[in-house]
Design a protein around this motif. Structure first.
Motif, PDB file in Angstrom:
ATOM      1  N   GLN A   1       0.816  -1.207   0.000  1.00  0.00           N
ATOM      2  CA  GLN A   1       0.000   0.000   0.000  1.00  0.00           C
ATOM      3  C   GLN A   1       0.853   1.261   0.000  1.00  0.00           C
ATOM      4  N   VAL A   2       0.213   2.355  -0.388  1.00  0.00           N
ATOM      5  CA  VAL A   2       0.846   3.672  -0.370  1.00  0.00           C
ATOM      6  C   VAL A   2      -0.102   4.629   0.343  1.00  0.00           C
ATOM      7  N   ALA A   3       0.417   5.380   1.323  1.00  0.00           N
ATOM      8  CA  ALA A   3      -0.397   6.355   2.048  1.00  0.00           C
ATOM      9  C   ALA A   3       0.127   7.757   1.775  1.00  0.00           C
ATOM     10  N   VAL A   4      -0.796   8.673   1.477  1.00  0.00           N
ATOM     11  CA  VAL A   4      -0.448  10.070   1.227  1.00  0.00           C
ATOM     12  C   VAL A   4      -1.175  10.927   2.256  1.00  0.00           C
ATOM     13  N   SER A   5      -0.427  11.765   2.963  1.00  0.00           N
ATOM     14  CA  SER A   5      -0.996  12.640   3.984  1.00  0.00           C
ATOM     15  C   SER A   5      -0.581  14.070   3.688  1.00  0.00           C
ATOM     16  N   VAL A   6      -1.543  14.992   3.673  1.00  0.00           N
ATOM     17  CA  VAL A   6      -1.261  16.385   3.321  1.00  0.00           C
ATOM     18  C   VAL A   6      -1.186  17.229   4.590  1.00  0.00           C
ATOM     19  N   ASP A   7      -0.033  17.826   4.799  1.00  0.00           N
ATOM     20  CA  ASP A   7       0.194  18.664   5.979  1.00  0.00           C
ATOM     21  C   ASP A   7      -0.234  20.113   5.720  1.00  0.00           C
ATOM     22  N   SER A   8      -0.064  20.581   4.489  1.00  0.00           N
ATOM     23  CA  SER A   8      -0.418  21.955   4.136  1.00  0.00           C
ATOM     24  C   SER A   8      -0.635  22.040   2.630  1.00  0.00           C
ATOM     25  N   GLY A   9      -1.585  22.884   2.223  1.00  0.00           N
ATOM     26  CA  GLY A   9      -1.798  23.091   0.802  1.00  0.00           C
ATOM     27  C   GLY A   9      -2.744  22.085   0.179  1.00  0.00           C
ATOM     28  N   HIS A  10      -2.475  21.745  -1.080  1.00  0.00           N
ATOM     29  CA  HIS A  10      -3.389  20.912  -1.872  1.00  0.00           C
ATOM     30  C   HIS A  10      -2.571  20.011  -2.785  1.00  0.00           C
ATOM     31  N   VAL A  11      -2.965  18.746  -2.874  1.00  0.00           N
ATOM     32  CA  VAL A  11      -2.307  17.817  -3.786  1.00  0.00           C
ATOM     33  C   VAL A  11      -3.372  17.028  -4.542  1.00  0.00           C
ATOM     34  N   ARG A  12      -2.981  16.495  -5.673  1.00  0.00           N
ATOM     35  CA  ARG A  12      -3.839  15.570  -6.426  1.00  0.00           C
ATOM     36  C   ARG A  12      -3.167  14.208  -6.432  1.00  0.00           C
ATOM     37  N   VAL A  13      -3.908  13.199  -5.998  1.00  0.00           N
ATOM     38  CA  VAL A  13      -3.419  11.824  -5.952  1.00  0.00           C
ATOM     39  C   VAL A  13      -4.095  11.049  -7.071  1.00  0.00           C
ATOM     40  N   MET A  14      -3.290  10.386  -7.895  1.00  0.00           N
ATOM     41  CA  MET A  14      -3.824   9.725  -9.084  1.00  0.00           C
ATOM     42  C   MET A  14      -3.320   8.292  -9.201  1.00  0.00           C
ATOM     43  N   THR A  15      -4.203   7.429  -9.701  1.00  0.00           N
ATOM     44  CA  THR A  15      -3.823   6.101 -10.157  1.00  0.00           C
ATOM     45  C   THR A  15      -4.288   5.989 -11.601  1.00  0.00           C
ATOM     46  N   ASP A  16      -4.094   4.839 -12.186  1.00  0.00           N
ATOM     47  CA  ASP A  16      -4.555   4.657 -13.565  1.00  0.00           C
ATOM     48  C   ASP A  16      -6.077   4.674 -13.667  1.00  0.00           C
ATOM     49  N   MET A  17      -6.760   4.454 -12.548  1.00  0.00           N
ATOM     50  CA  MET A  17      -8.211   4.323 -12.580  1.00  0.00           C
ATOM     51  C   MET A  17      -8.963   5.502 -11.969  1.00  0.00           C
ATOM     52  N   ALA A  18      -8.314   6.301 -11.131  1.00  0.00           N
ATOM     53  CA  ALA A  18      -9.053   7.345 -10.407  1.00  0.00           C
ATOM     54  C   ALA A  18      -8.119   8.461  -9.962  1.00  0.00           C
ATOM     55  N   ALA A  19      -8.720   9.534  -9.473  1.00  0.00           N
ATOM     56  CA  ALA A  19      -7.957  10.669  -8.946  1.00  0.00           C
ATOM     57  C   ALA A  19      -8.727  11.286  -7.785  1.00  0.00           C
ATOM     58  N   ARG A  20      -8.010  11.788  -6.793  1.00  0.00           N
ATOM     59  CA  ARG A  20      -8.626  12.451  -5.646  1.00  0.00           C
ATOM     60  C   ARG A  20      -7.838  13.731  -5.344  1.00  0.00           C
ATOM     61  N   ASP A  21      -8.552  14.766  -4.948  1.00  0.00           N
ATOM     62  CA  ASP A  21      -7.924  16.000  -4.498  1.00  0.00           C
ATOM     63  C   ASP A  21      -7.904  16.021  -2.978  1.00  0.00           C
ATOM     64  N   LEU A  22      -6.738  16.263  -2.403  1.00  0.00           N
ATOM     65  CA  LEU A  22      -6.578  16.290  -0.951  1.00  0.00           C
ATOM     66  C   LEU A  22      -6.126  17.674  -0.509  1.00  0.00           C
ATOM     67  N   ARG A  23      -6.623  18.084   0.644  1.00  0.00           N
ATOM     68  CA  ARG A  23      -6.206  19.355   1.226  1.00  0.00           C
ATOM     69  C   ARG A  23      -5.622  19.098   2.612  1.00  0.00           C
ATOM     70  N   ALA A  24      -5.148  20.152   3.248  1.00  0.00           N
ATOM     71  CA  ALA A  24      -4.480  20.013   4.540  1.00  0.00           C
ATOM     72  C   ALA A  24      -5.355  19.226   5.518  1.00  0.00           C
ATOM     73  N   GLY A  25      -4.763  18.229   6.164  1.00  0.00           N
ATOM     74  CA  GLY A  25      -5.499  17.403   7.113  1.00  0.00           C
ATOM     75  C   GLY A  25      -6.114  16.164   6.500  1.00  0.00           C
ATOM     76  N   ASP A  26      -5.978  15.975   5.187  1.00  0.00           N
ATOM     77  CA  ASP A  26      -6.536  14.806   4.495  1.00  0.00           C
ATOM     78  C   ASP A  26      -5.475  13.728   4.314  1.00  0.00           C
ATOM     79  N   ARG A  27      -5.962  12.487   4.343  1.00  0.00           N
ATOM     80  CA  ARG A  27      -5.085  11.332   4.123  1.00  0.00           C
ATOM     81  C   ARG A  27      -5.822  10.325   3.272  1.00  0.00           C
ATOM     82  N   ILE A  28      -5.079   9.631   2.424  1.00  0.00           N
ATOM     83  CA  ILE A  28      -5.684   8.600   1.591  1.00  0.00           C
ATOM     84  C   ILE A  28      -4.717   7.427   1.479  1.00  0.00           C
ATOM     85  N   VAL A  29      -5.254   6.233   1.401  1.00  0.00           N
ATOM     86  CA  VAL A  29      -4.433   5.027   1.276  1.00  0.00           C
ATOM     87  C   VAL A  29      -4.841   4.305  -0.002  1.00  0.00           C
TER      88      VAL A  29
END
Length: 332
Positions: A207-235
């Motif tokens: 697995q891969v976990a992405v946690s956003v401490d500040s700002g905004h990121v886009r997390v992408m795979t071949d099948m989907a994408a999610r926008d994360l902001r400060a305080g968000d985490r996705i696995v």
């Protein structure tokens, strides 16, 4: 004597005559056959500072082409009493100055806003830490990357892109903002794209976990994408792909940067995986070990031996060790 005109790379507005003078000076420079990297950068900055400069440069180039039929023009143009700014190191021939050589030079120069920057070799990035070390690296753009133990990041920065790969382990990224050069981190199964922000990526085997401490990121795979902001985490995992976006405790999640590992209701196999980034001896789960047993722990990376001894005493597991490894199995 009329002072020579020097190309100006500033972004301040200038009059038409001054703009033409700057453009003519650049044309003469490229006609001389010189092509120093630092001058290429100055020219790129000069072009980018004002859209009228490209027009003036093209107009100057056309004027020089039209002068090709003037007798002895090369002598006039290289006379020190007329132009001193970019005196060529060798005498310019009529062929170089006014023939196909100049035309080719001008074609290259007009596109230098993008081409010149591409000619600069990309900056190759190789960062790594051994087992047990936590280290912060500063990149050329001012960004900082903190690597956990036994972690590796590699990639390259160019004039238009910043591409990194988290090969293994975990990393905290404090990225300098650049709207013209987004930064992408690839983990193999997940890509994270940012303009400028602070975030963490933890790469484990499954697995891969992405946690956003500040700002905004886009997390992408071949099948989907999610926008994360400060305080968000996705696995992301092979089973769940991109899971739901959830809040996280930054102090707990990012405590590894100060040498502390914190787990809340975490499976034993994840705890062991993280311990192996800091343990002097590899810790291995025997086939009989309760790998999915969930635990809540918090300890310094310098207390690994004590923690394992405590687990042996408090939980139904057995910890055996020798000079080369530590093995965890089901307790009796």
């Amino acid at each position: 004597m009329k002072k020579p005109v020097k190309p100006d790379s500033s972004s301040k507005s200038v009059s038409g005559s001054a703009l033409d003078a700057e453009a003519h000076a650049w044309v003469l420079y490229f006609a001389s056959g010189e092509n120093a990297p630092e001058k290429q950068k100055l020219f790129a900055d000069w072009l980018a500072g004002n859209p009228d400069r490209r027009v003036a440069f093209e107009r100057a180039g056309q004027l020089w082409d039209a002068m090709a039929d003037v007798e002895d023009v090369e002598n006039i143009l290289t006379d020190q009493n007329n132009i001193e700014t970019f005196q060529p190191r060798r005498r310019m021939s009529r062929r170089i100055l006014l023939g196909g050589g100049l035309a080719a030079s001008l074609v290259c120069a007009v596109g230098i806003g993008s081409l010149t920057l591409q000619q600069v070799p990309p900056e190759m990035i190789e960062l790594s830490t051994p087992i047990g070390e936590i280290k912060t690296f500063t990149l050329s753009d001012g960004s900082e990357i903190t690597l956990g133990g036994a972690s590796q990041v590699r990639g390259e920065f160019s004039a238009t892109t910043r591409n990194l790969e988290l090969v293994g382990g975990n990393a905290y990224f404090d990225i300098t903002r650049s709207k013209d050069r987004p930064l992408t981190v690839d983990t193999g199964s997940v890509r994270v794209q940012v303009l400028g922000t602070r975030f963490s990526i933890k790469k484990r085997t499954e697995q891969v976990a992405v946690s956003v401490d500040s700002g905004h990121v886009r997390v992408m795979t071949d099948m989907a994408a999610r926008d994360l902001r400060a305080g968000d985490r996705i696995v992301s995992s092979a089973a769940l792909r991109l899971g739901p976006v959830e809040p996280f405790d930054a102090e707990r999640e990012l405590s590894w940067r100060s040498g502390r590992l914190t787990f809340v209701d975490a499976p034993l196999h994840d705890i062991v995986a993280d311990i192996n980034q800091y343990s002097g001896r590899p810790v291995r789960l025997a086939p009989s070990a309760p790998a999915d047993m969930r635990l809540t722990l918090s300890f310094s990376v310098k207390q690994i031996d004590q923690v394992l001894a405590g687990l042996d005493a408090a939980y139904p597991i057995e910890v055996r060790e020798n000079d080369t490894e530590i093995v965890i199995s089901q307790g009796r």
